[in-house]
Design a protein around this motif. Structure first.
Motif, short mmCIF file in Angstrom:
data_model
loop_
_atom_site.label_atom_id
_atom_site.label_comp_id
_atom_site.label_asym_id
_atom_site.label_seq_id
_atom_site.Cartn_x
_atom_site.Cartn_y
_atom_site.Cartn_z
N ASP A 22 0.84 -1.21 0.00
CA ASP A 22 0.00 0.00 0.00
C ASP A 22 0.87 1.25 0.00
O ASP A 22 0.56 2.24 -0.68
N ALA A 23 1.96 1.21 0.77
CA ALA A 23 2.85 2.37 0.82
C ALA A 23 3.49 2.62 -0.55
O ALA A 23 3.64 3.78 -0.97
N LEU A 24 3.86 1.54 -1.24
CA LEU A 24 4.48 1.70 -2.56
C LEU A 24 3.52 2.32 -3.56
O LEU A 24 3.91 3.16 -4.37
N LYS A 25 2.24 1.96 -3.48
CA LYS A 25 1.25 2.57 -4.37
C LYS A 25 1.16 4.07 -4.12
O LYS A 25 1.11 4.87 -5.07
N CYS A 26 1.15 4.47 -2.84
CA CYS A 26 1.09 5.90 -2.52
C CYS A 26 2.36 6.62 -2.98
O CYS A 26 2.28 7.72 -3.54
N ALA A 27 3.51 6.00 -2.76
CA ALA A 27 4.77 6.63 -3.17
C ALA A 27 4.85 6.76 -4.69
O ALA A 27 5.32 7.78 -5.22
N THR A 28 4.37 5.74 -5.40
CA THR A 28 4.35 5.81 -6.86
C THR A 28 3.41 6.92 -7.34
O THR A 28 3.73 7.65 -8.29
N SER A 29 2.27 7.07 -6.68
CA SER A 29 1.35 8.16 -7.02
C SER A 29 1.99 9.51 -6.72
O SER A 29 1.79 10.48 -7.47
N ALA A 30 2.74 9.60 -5.63
CA ALA A 30 3.43 10.85 -5.30
C ALA A 30 4.45 11.21 -6.38
O ALA A 30 4.58 12.38 -6.76
N VAL A 31 5.17 10.21 -6.87
CA VAL A 31 6.14 10.45 -7.94
C VAL A 31 5.43 10.89 -9.21
O VAL A 31 5.89 11.81 -9.91
N ALA A 32 4.29 10.26 -9.52
CA ALA A 32 3.54 10.65 -10.72
C ALA A 32 3.00 12.08 -10.58
O ALA A 32 2.96 12.83 -11.56
N ALA A 33 2.57 12.44 -9.36
CA ALA A 33 2.03 13.79 -9.15
C ALA A 33 3.12 14.85 -9.22
O ALA A 33 2.87 15.97 -9.67
N ASN A 34 4.32 14.50 -8.77
CA ASN A 34 5.43 15.46 -8.79
C ASN A 34 6.72 14.72 -9.08
O ASN A 34 7.44 14.31 -8.16
N PRO A 35 7.04 14.52 -10.37
CA PRO A 35 8.24 13.73 -10.72
C PRO A 35 9.54 14.34 -10.23
O PRO A 35 10.56 13.65 -10.19
N SER A 36 9.54 15.61 -9.86
CA SER A 36 10.77 16.24 -9.38
C SER A 36 10.94 16.16 -7.87
O SER A 36 11.87 16.75 -7.32
N ASP A 37 10.07 15.43 -7.20
CA ASP A 37 10.16 15.28 -5.74
C ASP A 37 11.16 14.17 -5.42
O ASP A 37 10.82 12.98 -5.46
N TRP A 38 12.39 14.55 -5.10
CA TRP A 38 13.42 13.55 -4.86
C TRP A 38 13.13 12.71 -3.62
O TRP A 38 13.50 11.52 -3.56
N GLN A 39 12.46 13.29 -2.63
CA GLN A 39 12.14 12.52 -1.42
C GLN A 39 11.18 11.37 -1.74
O GLN A 39 11.30 10.28 -1.17
N ALA A 40 10.23 11.61 -2.63
CA ALA A 40 9.29 10.55 -3.02
C ALA A 40 10.03 9.43 -3.74
O ALA A 40 9.75 8.24 -3.52
N HIS A 41 11.00 9.78 -4.60
CA HIS A 41 11.81 8.76 -5.27
C HIS A 41 12.61 7.96 -4.24
O HIS A 41 12.72 6.73 -4.34
N ARG A 42 13.18 8.66 -3.26
CA ARG A 42 13.98 7.97 -2.24
C ARG A 42 13.10 7.01 -1.43
O ARG A 42 13.48 5.86 -1.17
N LEU A 43 11.90 7.48 -1.03
CA LEU A 43 10.99 6.62 -0.28
C LEU A 43 10.57 5.42 -1.12
O LEU A 43 10.47 4.29 -0.61
N ARG A 44 10.33 5.66 -2.38
CA ARG A 44 9.95 4.56 -3.27
C ARG A 44 11.08 3.52 -3.35
O ARG A 44 10.83 2.31 -3.37
#
Length: 671
Positions: free
Chosen positions: A434-456
């Motif tokens: 479930d967390a990975l789905k949210c993190a993937t959505s966060a990356v899709a919403a803001n591809p320049s968010d490096w923290q979301a990529h790191r969490l993913r």
């Protein structure tokens, strides 16, 4: 001219409405709060000894948009109520009716919670006395009802000239049902005007406004006939008011699908004016049939009815407005904002007014914002909700944080920060998928968010997907190459994949950015040990201990590295310090015993292994080592005893059995 009329969708409140808009049914403008008074009494009319709930909170809950209408639909009597008379209902009956409200209706859950534990006063039922504000006789163009008799109205409707009939119908549409003594008689008088094409629209509006349900079958038959657009919309609105929704909504859908797009605006105006909470699902389905600007208008009405998921569409439209937007679209969007009934939109309106150079539209936006701030529901903005989420999570109020972030994601499903925070909470709860789905959505919403990529990347590693984790870390480092923790996480994954030569540069880069992180020093030492660079590993462990002196696990690693590098005396000193900190630490006891054995200090080593076996009698290797040490000390009896213990623990160990056999043979030879 402006009248002060009952608000068409909020019982207990009023609206200032243009005469033309009210007569044609094209809409209404800003709401004005009206007093809703209530009290608690016994069935005999005496004040209650104890109020079961707060009167102020209950009045506020009942005054929420659509609540009274929903209670009436659930079975609460509407009246009629004579002037100055209050409505009485037992509190437990009101609680039962509140449980029937649509769960999606804004304020329904709060009312149900408020009434959840209704009580009695000295064993007797409690009666709620509800005093809704009087609905004024507001038309001033004609003689008010008090100055005309029923016979005069009846005569005008039956025999009056066309102009007089139009005036009477215009007067009746401003009334409410309690103004009519004999609704069935009025319905009969309206039948000829419903049948006449010239007066059908005005008569239909009177039928809907006054709730003359006996005429609903006639309205349905007339709707199936050929009508002008205005007449058809008047019939549809009347049927929606009378709760005969099936044909009305089917007609609206047909008009939207097969009619011209130019007709969408008047159609949506009528839908908005007559919409109730029970229409939510049908209105949601209509959104895809509309042009973008009309979607905004209908979305605003949906939001006012409690459908929070349309917030993002309204916010996007409002944020897109500027001085270059056409007057028509700007006026339509601003008109829609009057329907949202929420202070949540005030910052958006204020920002639009700041960038708008057309003074009329800027002033109108500020006026709407002030009205919503004064009369709308008090709701946190998305920015405020996000701050509340972060504060709740930082203060370990996880349950509240999740509730708030879910509310925020209903409003803004693509809010990257909210998705990131939710993914972080789900990760802490070990809900990695479930967390990975949210993190993937966060990356899709803001591809320049490096923290979301790191969490993913961290979540991919938690799920055993090492290559995907490395890809995510690489993307995060492309966006922010100076984050020490991303370099550390990448180095950690490479170390766990037993690729120390690739992990070391990552860990070195992390330490160059932040050298005071003990865990990074430790993992660099682990990589160096894998490469058999023990002296360098010792240096890393020592730097880690300077940062965290009480870390006994790092002391164990240091002792092991010193042992491997041949610094046995220093290794023994480190172990002794550890045992002073934690006297019965098993790993340290084992290290001390093994170091003494390698140093050939046999008597001390035997005592050290005895200490180990007192703490852990099932240690096979300790029994074997102790047996060989006693053999070297010449104590064959004890050596045999130790080997027998070892064989009992691991009967399949051939070396232990062979060693035992050799010791027994020597023991028999000596005897």
């Amino acid at each position: 001219m402006v009248w002060r009329l009952p608000h068409p969708r909020r019982p207990g409140q009023w609206s200032d409405t243009c005469v033309w808009c009210r007569l044609t049914g094209l809409g209404y403008s800003r709401p004005m709060a009206g007093p809703l008074r209530l009290s608690f009494q016994t069935p005999e009319g005496h004040p209650c000894a104890r109020a079961p709930v707060s009167a102020a909170e209950l009045a506020r809950a009942l005054g929420m948009e659509g609540i009274m209408e929903g209670l009436w639909q659930a079975g609460l009597p509407r009246g009629p109520r004579r002037r100055g008379e209050s409505q009485r209902v037992e509190l437990h009956v009101l609680a039962r009716l509140a449980d029937r409200l649509d769960p999606g209706l804004a304020g329904a859950a709060a009312l149900q919670d408020l009434l959840k534990e209704t009580t009695t006063s000295k064993g007797r039922p409690i009666v709620l006395v509800l005093d809704l504000p009087e609905r004024p006789m507001s038309l001033q163009l004609l003689a008010p009802p008090a100055q005309l008799s029923s016979a005069e109205y009846e005569r005008d409707l039956r025999d009056g000239p066309e102009e007089r009939v139009a005036e009477v119908l215009a007067t009746l549409v401003t009334w409410s049902r309690e103004h009519v003594e004999r609704p069935e008689r009025l319905g009969g008088l309206l039948v000829p005007h419903l049948r006449a094409p010239e007066t059908r629209a005005a008569a239909a509006r009177v039928v809907g406004t006054l709730g003359l349900t006996d005429q609903a079958p006639l309205l349905e038959r007339l709707l199936r006939q050929g009508n002008t657009l205005a007449t058809r919309l008047a019939l549809v609105g009347a049927l929606m008011d009378l709760e005969h929704d099936e044909l009305a909504l089917r007609t609206i859908r047909s008009m939207l699908v097969y009619g011209t797009k130019e007709n969408h605006t008047p159609i949506i105006d009528v839908v908005v004016r007559h919409a109730q909470a029970r229409h939510l699902s049908d209105l949601r389905a209509m959104l895809r049939l509309l042009e973008p600007v009309e979607r905004v208008a209908l979305s605003a009405a949906l939001y006012g009815l409690g459908e929070l998921s349309v917030y993002a569409r309204i916010a996007r439209a409002l944020n897109a407005l500027n001085s270059g937007t056409s007057d028509t679209i700007t006026a339509r969007v601003l008109s829609a904002m009057e329907l949202v009934d929420s202070s949540r939109f005030c910052p958006l309106l204020s920002r639009y007014a700041d960038r708008e150079t057309r003074r009329w539209f800027g002033a109108r936006a500020l006026a709407i914002s002030a009205s919503l701030q004064r009369n709308g529901r008090r709701e946190s903005t998305c920015e405020e909700l996000l701050n509340e989420v972060e504060h709740a999570l930082w203060t370990d109020e996880t349950e509240r944080g999740i509730r708030l972030v879910d509310q925020l994601l209903v409003l803004e499903p693509q809010n990257a920060r909210a998705l990131y925070l939710k993914a972080s909470v789900l990760k802490d709860e070990d809900r990695f998928e479930d967390a990975l789905k949210c993190a993937t959505s966060a990356v899709a919403a803001n591809p320049s968010d490096w923290q979301a990529h790191r969490l993913r990347g961290s979540l991919q590693w938690d799920l055993g997907r090492s290559e995907a984790a490395l890809e995510a870390y690489d993307r995060a480092l492309e966006l922010n190459p100076t984050d020490p923790f991303t370099w550390y996480y990448k180095g950690y994954v490479l170390y766990r994949l037993r690729r120390p030569e690739h992990a070391l540069p990552c860990l070195d880069r992390s330490l160059s950015l932040d050298p005071d992180v003990p865990s990074v020093q430790n993992h660099k030492a682990f990589c160096l040990e894998q490469l058999e660079r023990y002296e360098e590993a010792v240096g890393c462990y020592k730097r880690s201990l300077r940062l965290r002196p009480a870390d006994v696990a790092t002391r164990d690693h240091l002792a092991s590295a010193l042992h491997k590098s041949g610094e046995l005396t220093e290794a023994l000193q480190v172990v002794e310090i550890t045992l002073k900190l934690v006297p019965q630490r098993l790993r340290s006891l084992e290290q001390r015993a093994e170091t003494l054995r390698v140093m050939k200090r046999w008597r001390q080593a035997e005592d050290a292994f005895a200490d180990v076996l007192r703490e852990a009698p099932d240690r096979f290797n300790a029994w074997v080592s102790r047996g060989t040490i006693n053999h070297r000390l010449g104590d064959l009896d004890r050596a045999v005893e130790c080997l027998k213990h070892a064989v009992r623990l691991s009967p399949e160990s051939v070396p232990a059995r062979n060693l035992l056999a050799r010791f027994l043979k020597q023991l028999r030879g000596n005897n």
